[in-house]
Design a protein around this motif. Structure first.
Motif, PDB file in Angstrom:
ATOM      1  N   ASN A 118       0.832  -1.198   0.000  1.00 24.41           N
ATOM      2  CA  ASN A 118       0.000   0.000   0.000  1.00 24.41           C
ATOM      3  C   ASN A 118       0.874   1.258   0.000  1.00 24.41           C
ATOM      4  O   ASN A 118       0.593   2.225  -0.706  1.00 24.41           O
ATOM      5  CB  ASN A 118      -0.909  -0.009   1.226  1.00 24.41           C
ATOM      6  CG  ASN A 118      -2.173   0.790   0.992  1.00 24.41           C
ATOM      7  OD1 ASN A 118      -2.501   1.104  -0.144  1.00 24.41           O
ATOM      8  ND2 ASN A 118      -2.865   1.119   2.062  1.00 24.41           N
ATOM      9  N   ILE A 161       0.850   4.217  -2.629  1.00 21.56           N
ATOM     10  CA  ILE A 161       0.586   5.608  -2.268  1.00 21.56           C
ATOM     11  C   ILE A 161       1.708   6.500  -2.787  1.00 21.56           C
ATOM     12  O   ILE A 161       1.468   7.557  -3.368  1.00 21.56           O
ATOM     13  CB  ILE A 161       0.455   5.746  -0.741  1.00 21.56           C
ATOM     14  CG1 ILE A 161      -0.790   5.021  -0.251  1.00 21.56           C
ATOM     15  CG2 ILE A 161       0.397   7.210  -0.346  1.00 21.56           C
ATOM     16  CD1 ILE A 161      -0.924   5.004   1.249  1.00 21.56           C
ATOM     17  N   GLU A 206       1.541   6.955  -6.477  1.00 17.74           N
ATOM     18  CA  GLU A 206       0.467   7.846  -6.873  1.00 17.74           C
ATOM     19  C   GLU A 206       0.803   9.302  -6.555  1.00 17.74           C
ATOM     20  O   GLU A 206       0.471  10.214  -7.305  1.00 17.74           O
ATOM     21  CB  GLU A 206      -0.772   7.412  -6.099  1.00 17.74           C
ATOM     22  CG  GLU A 206      -1.969   8.274  -6.238  1.00 17.74           C
ATOM     23  CD  GLU A 206      -3.098   7.641  -5.459  1.00 17.74           C
ATOM     24  OE1 GLU A 206      -3.589   6.611  -5.927  1.00 17.74           O
ATOM     25  OE2 GLU A 206      -3.458   8.135  -4.392  1.00 17.74           O
ATOM     26  N   TYR A 207       1.506   9.505  -5.433  1.00 16.19           N
ATOM     27  CA  TYR A 207       1.746  10.868  -4.949  1.00 16.19           C
ATOM     28  C   TYR A 207       2.816  11.575  -5.764  1.00 16.19           C
ATOM     29  O   TYR A 207       2.767  12.784  -5.951  1.00 16.19           O
ATOM     30  CB  TYR A 207       2.168  10.780  -3.481  1.00 16.19           C
ATOM     31  CG  TYR A 207       2.244  12.107  -2.774  1.00 16.19           C
ATOM     32  CD1 TYR A 207       1.144  12.954  -2.757  1.00 16.19           C
ATOM     33  CD2 TYR A 207       3.395  12.502  -2.118  1.00 16.19           C
ATOM     34  CE1 TYR A 207       1.210  14.163  -2.099  1.00 16.19           C
ATOM     35  CE2 TYR A 207       3.461  13.709  -1.454  1.00 16.19           C
ATOM     36  CZ  TYR A 207       2.372  14.532  -1.446  1.00 16.19           C
ATOM     37  OH  TYR A 207       2.420  15.729  -0.796  1.00 16.19           O
ATOM     38  N   MET A 214      -9.854  -0.351  -7.738  1.00 15.63           N
ATOM     39  CA  MET A 214      -8.798  -0.079  -6.782  1.00 15.63           C
ATOM     40  C   MET A 214      -7.763  -1.189  -6.669  1.00 15.63           C
ATOM     41  O   MET A 214      -6.578  -0.930  -6.529  1.00 15.63           O
ATOM     42  CB  MET A 214      -9.412   0.194  -5.413  1.00 15.63           C
ATOM     43  CG  MET A 214      -8.435   0.739  -4.402  1.00 15.63           C
ATOM     44  SD  MET A 214      -7.711   2.295  -4.914  1.00 15.63           S
ATOM     45  CE  MET A 214      -8.420   3.424  -3.730  1.00 15.63           C
ATOM     46  N   THR A 236      -3.838  -0.492  -7.354  1.00 13.34           N
ATOM     47  CA  THR A 236      -2.823  -0.634  -6.315  1.00 13.34           C
ATOM     48  C   THR A 236      -1.562  -1.291  -6.870  1.00 13.34           C
ATOM     49  O   THR A 236      -0.451  -0.821  -6.651  1.00 13.34           O
ATOM     50  CB  THR A 236      -3.381  -1.470  -5.149  1.00 13.34           C
ATOM     51  OG1 THR A 236      -4.525  -0.810  -4.635  1.00 13.34           O
ATOM     52  CG2 THR A 236      -2.357  -1.628  -4.049  1.00 13.34           C
ATOM     53  N   GLN A 266       0.217   1.115  -9.362  1.00 11.87           N
ATOM     54  CA  GLN A 266       0.930   2.236  -8.763  1.00 11.87           C
ATOM     55  C   GLN A 266       2.159   1.793  -7.985  1.00 11.87           C
ATOM     56  O   GLN A 266       3.159   2.497  -7.963  1.00 11.87           O
ATOM     57  CB  GLN A 266      -0.030   3.029  -7.893  1.00 11.87           C
ATOM     58  CG  GLN A 266      -0.964   3.821  -8.776  1.00 11.87           C
ATOM     59  CD  GLN A 266      -2.057   4.478  -8.015  1.00 11.87           C
ATOM     60  OE1 GLN A 266      -2.364   4.073  -6.902  1.00 11.87           O
ATOM     61  NE2 GLN A 266      -2.648   5.490  -8.586  1.00 11.87           N
ATOM     62  N   HIS A 315      -6.934  12.237  -3.846  1.00 12.78           N
ATOM     63  CA  HIS A 315      -6.391  10.901  -4.083  1.00 12.78           C
ATOM     64  C   HIS A 315      -5.609  10.395  -2.882  1.00 12.78           C
ATOM     65  O   HIS A 315      -5.379   9.198  -2.748  1.00 12.78           O
ATOM     66  CB  HIS A 315      -5.531  10.871  -5.348  1.00 12.78           C
ATOM     67  CG  HIS A 315      -4.371  11.818  -5.343  1.00 12.78           C
ATOM     68  ND1 HIS A 315      -4.519  13.162  -5.111  1.00 12.78           N
ATOM     69  CD2 HIS A 315      -3.059  11.640  -5.551  1.00 12.78           C
ATOM     70  CE1 HIS A 315      -3.343  13.742  -5.182  1.00 12.78           C
ATOM     71  NE2 HIS A 315      -2.435  12.851  -5.442  1.00 12.78           N
ATOM     72  N   ARG A 329      -6.816   6.649  -0.308  1.00 14.50           N
ATOM     73  CA  ARG A 329      -5.865   5.591  -0.048  1.00 14.50           C
ATOM     74  C   ARG A 329      -5.935   5.039   1.374  1.00 14.50           C
ATOM     75  O   ARG A 329      -5.612   3.883   1.608  1.00 14.50           O
ATOM     76  CB  ARG A 329      -4.456   6.123  -0.302  1.00 14.50           C
ATOM     77  CG  ARG A 329      -4.059   5.997  -1.718  1.00 14.50           C
ATOM     78  CD  ARG A 329      -3.661   4.588  -1.958  1.00 14.50           C
ATOM     79  NE  ARG A 329      -3.839   4.238  -3.348  1.00 14.50           N
ATOM     80  CZ  ARG A 329      -3.973   2.981  -3.736  1.00 14.50           C
ATOM     81  NH1 ARG A 329      -3.997   2.029  -2.873  1.00 14.50           N
ATOM     82  NH2 ARG A 329      -4.102   2.708  -5.002  1.00 14.50           N
ATOM     83  N   THR A 346      -7.971   1.892   2.159  1.00 21.79           N
ATOM     84  CA  THR A 346      -7.550   0.554   1.748  1.00 21.79           C
ATOM     85  C   THR A 346      -6.738  -0.146   2.837  1.00 21.79           C
ATOM     86  O   THR A 346      -6.428  -1.319   2.713  1.00 21.79           O
ATOM     87  CB  THR A 346      -6.717   0.614   0.462  1.00 21.79           C
ATOM     88  OG1 THR A 346      -5.655   1.528   0.664  1.00 21.79           O
ATOM     89  CG2 THR A 346      -7.550   1.057  -0.707  1.00 21.79           C
ATOM     90  N   GLY A 376      -4.839   7.879  -9.842  1.00 19.89           N
ATOM     91  CA  GLY A 376      -5.320   8.076  -8.473  1.00 19.89           C
ATOM     92  C   GLY A 376      -6.359   9.176  -8.393  1.00 19.89           C
ATOM     93  O   GLY A 376      -7.392   9.033  -7.732  1.00 19.89           O
ATOM     94  N   SER A 433     -10.463   8.895  -7.445  1.00 18.25           N
ATOM     95  CA  SER A 433     -11.156   9.562  -6.339  1.00 18.25           C
ATOM     96  C   SER A 433     -12.237  10.506  -6.840  1.00 18.25           C
ATOM     97  O   SER A 433     -13.319  10.583  -6.252  1.00 18.25           O
ATOM     98  CB  SER A 433     -10.146  10.309  -5.462  1.00 18.25           C
ATOM     99  OG  SER A 433      -9.351  11.151  -6.246  1.00 18.25           O
TER     100      SER A 433
END
Lengths: 596, 126
Positions: free
Chosen positions: A46, A50, A53-54, A172, A176, A179, A323, A327, A330, A413, A417
């Protein structure tokens, strides 16, 4: 240019995204998988997802470009993006997971038991999401255009189509995996060329980058000016030009530019001799120079203010990005949400050690990018310039692949959202098919905007999104989680006053309304005053409307803060016992299981 | 199916009686679930200890990272300064702040989990 390698690399990233998305689709069996990956994603995977995605294009390309243009002060951007996660961790992470909120609107409704606040929050989520999607799409267009000479709109369309397909098809669970893969790709794509570049730089007697004086060209350089620019020349400069300079047509003969401002028309090719200082691009308000507006240079006061404006916007704005919030849902429980965030901090911190290297090397080897306004491309062209040959081409292609991974992952992402909010609040709750429709809708609007507004400077929309989020969702989340007496009217007033004023201020600056000097600085960096305004309005109006404190506030706060194992035994888990109409951990308006 | 692949039969029972009910201390849980003044006080004490940990972490962030712009501006404001502050800016923003932030985060995560453990122990009367 290395068109074949680059085109192959970009195609490879797109293909891998689709394949891994397809793999996830085969695993993704239930509706719960589709929306939230069944809330069972382990902290490691995860966290990689994240981080993947960020780390958007603003991180991958933009920071190096800003450092090239303006020096190490620009490193406040990556520091702020990272510190935002620390603030998020200590104030929001575990309670947000325990709230069971899938989107920020869910949180608003669950905490305040008010459909009106929910709708207002949804408006902000969609607005911030689109503001953030726009530069991703435009950046993709720009990158593909610079690297392969493709038309401007092609990159935007490629990213939009791939992302819409991946999100709509796999949801999702598959996102996951995609990403997490893209975080690895981005880190590799930046790390490997950086090692080669550093070696080449050391072999070149390690020239120092200077930021307190104009950058100096290391060899005779031809610069093609694609858009008309105004430049400031510090000292008389002898150069050649083919095209139009200051209204005079030049045909390649050497001439001297006197000290002062000059105008170079689009299409002009300048030949700058070795050792010449690069003329500085004069600042204009309507100048799409980079990912964000430069911190107002020059005098100390405004610069210090602008730095703190940036710090507040990024430190406090991260928690409200749509986004990022999705996260947390999850994670299996609040403690996992915290641990995940800790891993994320490590992963993005490690990543951010690299862009400054490219910025400093760019200042040494490709300073002319400052003149053409393509500083964002510094990361992409450095290998070709410093190493050259097939090796340079391959490394350049690797970087192009990483940049595309950045566009794809952040865009997916955000689309996920925004589409989630549109499904819940705009379309009838009919399950997965409507979610897919919402995905198309979520992507179409920014895509049309990015194609239509090609010449409008929207590149600094990332900074704008942070400022609006810091002034609207930060007060809502912090007060909602830690303050029992927050009321729906207070929350609504704070959202409008804080977020609305930040949005208005930045829009007014873009339109060129405020006069130069302090008014301009105050409006361009609104976070310093709009964040306190948002907080104070929310607190003030809540105190004035004290009888509107939701009846279930105490129960919901207990649910937000009690550890899950205890909450389960005391009945604070689940919407049944807490009385709120909001979505509990097990039901989104009966959405899970619907559509099957 | 060959016999060695058959799952072994297991006896499934509830939680041992002794663990299920701790005489004399169960009320703390029901105080919380029934939202009595005492229950609210329990939750409030947990919130307060978590908020204290959060504010401490934020304090470290403000002190060590948030003060840097002022520190960078100081030489210019005071006038004379031997050499340029640029190497310090590079070192601090390019590298130094990241370990500081990560260690602060790790301290906070441990602290918050300990607060929760202590609270569970208090409520369950262990």
């Amino acid at each position: 240019m290395e068109r074949t390698y680059t085109a192959l690399a970009v195609a490879g990233v797109v293909l891998a995204t689709v394949l891994i998305g397809g793999l996830g689709l085969r695993i993704s069996r239930t509706t719960s998988d589709f929306y939230v990956a069944s809330r069972t994603v382990k902290p490691g995977l995860n966290a990689a997802a994240i981080s993947g995605e960020y780390l958007s294009a603003a991180s991958f390309l933009g920071i190096a470009g800003l450092v090239l243009l303006q020096g190490p002060e620009m490193l406040w951007y990556p520091v702020g993006y990272t510190a935002g996660y620390l603030v998020l961790l200590v104030l929001v992470a575990a309670p947000l997971r325990r709230s069971g909120a899938y989107t920020l609107s869910d949180f608003a409704e669950a905490r305040l038991e008010s459909a009106a606040v929910r709708r207002l929050a949804s408006l902000f989520v969609v607005g911030i999401g689109w503001l953030y999607l726009l530069p991703q799409l435009q950046g993709a267009g720009l990158t593909l255009a610079i690297l392969t000479g493709a038309p401007d709109w092609l990159g935007s369309v490629v990213v939009a189509v791939v992302v819409t397909g991946a999100v709509a098809a796999g949801g999702m669970r598959s996102i996951t995996f995609v990403q997490a893969f893209q975080y690895g790709l981005k880190l590799t794509a930046l790390l490997v060329p950086a090692l080669f570049l550093a070696t080449a730089w050391a072999a070149d007697d390690a020239p120092r980058a200077r930021f307190d004086a104009p950058a100096v060209l290391r060899e005779h350089t031809e610069v093609r000016i694609d858009d008309t620019v105004r430049v400031d020349v510090g000292a008389p400069l002898t150069l050649t030009a083919t095209g139009t300079v200051d209204g005079e047509v030049r045909r390649g003969e050497p001439f001297t530019l006197e000290e002062g401002p000059h105008r170079i028309e689009a299409g002009t090719v300048l030949g700058l001799p070795k050792g010449a200082p690069v003329p500085e691009r004069a600042a204009t308000d309507a100048d799409p120079a980079g990912w964000s507006q430069p911190l107002a240079g020059g005098r100390e006061g405004p610069q210090l203010y602008a730095t703190y404006g940036l710090i507040l916007a990024t430190f406090l704005g991260t928690m409200g990005l749509p986004h990022v919030a999705v996260r947390f849902y999850t994670s299996p429980h609040g403690r996992a949400a915290r641990r995940t965030t800790l891993v994320v901090l490590g992963l993005i911190g490690a990543f951010y050690l690299l862009p400054p290297v490219y910025g400093a090397l760019g200042r040494v080897y490709t300073p002319e990018l400052a003149l053409t306004g393509e500083a964002d491309a510094a990361v992409l062209v450095l290998p070709e310039r410093v190493i050259g040959g097939a090796g340079g081409e391959l490394l350049g292609a690797l970087l192009a692949a990483g940049a595309f991974a950045a566009f794809l992952s952040t865009a997916s992402g955000l689309t996920m959202s925004v589409a989630g909010v549109i499904t819940q609040d705009v379309l009838p709750p009919r399950g997965v098919r409507y979610f897919r429709l919402a995905t198309v809708l979520a992507m179409t609007v920014p895509l049309v905007l990015s194609v239509v507004s090609r010449d409008v400077p929207v590149a600094d929309a990332v900074g704008l999104a942070f400022a609006v989020s810091a002034s609207s969702f930060c007060p809502l989340l912090v007060l909602g989680i830690w303050w029992r007496r927050l009321t729906p009217p207070g929350a609504a007033a704070g959202l409008v006053a804080g977020g609305g004023s930040a949005l208005t201020a930045v829009m007014a600056t873009r339109a060129g309304l405020p006069p130069q000097g302090w008014p301009h600085t105050l409006m361009a960096w609104p976070a310093v005053w709009s964040v306190p305004l948002g907080f104070l309005t929310m607190v003030g109006v809540s105190l004035a409307t004290a009888r509107h404190v939701p009846a279930g506030a105490g129960a919901i706060l207990a649910r937000l803060h009690l550890p899950e194992d205890l909450a389960a035994r005391t009945g604070h888990q689940g919407p049944g016992r807490t009385g709120g109409p909001g979505p509990g951990p097990t039901g989104h308006r009966g959405r899970e299981g619907a559509g099957r | 199916m060959p016999p060695e692949h058959t799952p072994r039969r297991e006896v499934v029972t509830g939680v041992p009686r002794a663990a299920r009910r701790r005489p004399g201390h169960a009320p703390a849980r029901s105080e919380i679930s029934e939202q009595t003044t005492l229950g609210t006080t329990y939750v409030r004490s947990l919130m307060r200890s978590q908020l204290r940990a959060a504010l401490r972490a934020l304090g470290v962030l403000v002190l060590l990272v948030g003060s840097l712009p002022l520190l960078f501006a100081l030489p210019g404001a005071l006038g004379g300064w031997p050499g340029s502050p640029a190497p310090f800016v590079w070192a601090a923003l390019g590298f130094g702040v990241y370990p500081v932030m990560w260690l602060t985060a790790r301290w906070y995560v441990r602290r918050a989990e300990r607060n929760e453990r202590d609270f569970v122990r208090l409520v369950e009367g262990r």
